[in-house]
Design an enzyme around this catalytic site. Structure first.
Site, mmCIF file in Angstrom:
data_model
loop_
_atom_site.group_PDB
_atom_site.id
_atom_site.type_symbol
_atom_site.label_atom_id
_atom_site.label_comp_id
_atom_site.label_asym_id
_atom_site.label_seq_id
_atom_site.Cartn_x
_atom_site.Cartn_y
_atom_site.Cartn_z
ATOM 1 N N ASN A 198 69.739 -10.546 28.433
ATOM 2 C CA ASN A 198 69.204 -10.501 29.354
ATOM 3 C C ASN A 198 67.553 -10.369 28.431
ATOM 4 O O ASN A 198 67.400 -9.417 27.327
ATOM 5 C CB ASN A 198 69.207 -9.294 30.642
ATOM 6 C CG ASN A 198 67.669 -9.955 31.329
ATOM 7 O OD1 ASN A 198 67.612 -10.902 32.163
ATOM 8 N ND2 ASN A 198 66.834 -8.797 31.787
ATOM 9 N N HIS A 200 63.348 -9.054 29.569
ATOM 10 C CA HIS A 200 62.421 -8.783 30.276
ATOM 11 C C HIS A 200 61.416 -8.337 29.875
ATOM 12 O O HIS A 200 61.227 -7.936 29.094
ATOM 13 C CB HIS A 200 62.917 -7.379 30.759
ATOM 14 C CG HIS A 200 62.272 -6.248 32.471
ATOM 15 N ND1 HIS A 200 62.497 -6.944 33.569
ATOM 16 C CD2 HIS A 200 61.879 -5.746 31.689
ATOM 17 C CE1 HIS A 200 61.693 -6.417 33.819
ATOM 18 N NE2 HIS A 200 60.946 -5.142 33.460
#
Ligand code: GAR
Length: 217
Positions: free
Chosen positions: A110, A112
């Site tokens: 991911n 972020h």
């Protein structure tokens, strides 16, 4: 050598997805973008993906009511049908069930927009300015069931300027995101990243400064 098959999961405009697609156009890049999957039928990134000749899929969570497990099972089915090796969340704005996350342990990344573990969640740029942070940035990490947690693969930092606006800071961080996501995926696709005690090692060693690493690879 055959390249790792990557699915990019999006919910919106897909600029990080586009950065990954660009990187993978180089045949020596160790991953190919085999699928773009969106939970929103109107995600702008789907148009970009199709324009690049990449297979797209939509698993519209709204059609599943509150049944999160069913949404995740539908996504898993699509990922398996496309023989996906690695999943990259890129502005995918939904929480994933622990079962789904477990199936992709150390194979799901991911990005972020903050220097984790600071500023998890939303509105990171606004909160960094309001907190008077001097450095801000972006993090690529492996996904664990807890949101915006998980072993950190790479970070890139920018200085916060005294007169910064949320928009200006977001734009500088986004430029960093577009550099570090392809770089981090490269390391993972080359099987150079291991996780020991919740921390990432690269080529078996701790890497103190991922920005330095980026300029070396
Ligand atoms: C990016 O800034 C990404 O870091 C962020 O959403 C944006 C998506 O932009 N992700 C999160 O906030 C996840 N917690 P993009 O669709 O242009 O890549």
């Amino acid at each position: 050598m055959s390249r790792m098959r990557v699915a990019v999961l999006i919910s919106g405009r897909g600029s990080n997805m586009a950065a990954l697609i660009e990187a993978a156009k180089d045949k020596s890049y160790p991953a190919e973008i085999s699928l773009v999957l969106s939970n929103r039928p109107d995600a702008g990134g789907l148009v970009t993906a199709r324009a690049n000749g990449i297979a797209t899929a939509i698993v519209d969570h709204k059609l599943f009511g509150k049944d999160r497990a069913a949404v995740d099972a539908a996504m898993q089915q699509v990922l398996e049908a496309h023989r996906i090796d690695i999943v990259c969340l890129a502005g995918f704005m939904r929480l994933l069930s622990p079962g789904f996350v477990g199936q992709w342990q150390n194979r799901m990344l991911n990005i972020h927009p903050a220097l984790l573990p600071a500023f998890k969640g939303l509105d990171t740029h606004k909160r960094a300015i309001e907190a008077g942070a001097k450095r801000h940035g972006a993090t690529v990490h492996f996904v664990v069931p807890e949101m915006d947690a998980g072993p950190i693969i790479m970070q890139g930092a920018v200085a916060v300027r005294p007169d910064d606006t949320e928009e200006a800071l977001a734009a500088r961080v986004l430029a960093v995101e577009h550099r570090i996501y392809p770089a981090a995926l490269r390391l993972v696709a080359e099987n150079r990243v291991s996780v020991i005690d919740g921390r990432c090692l690269i080529d078996g060693a701790p890497v103190p400064d991922a920005e330095t690493l980026m300029t070396q690879t």
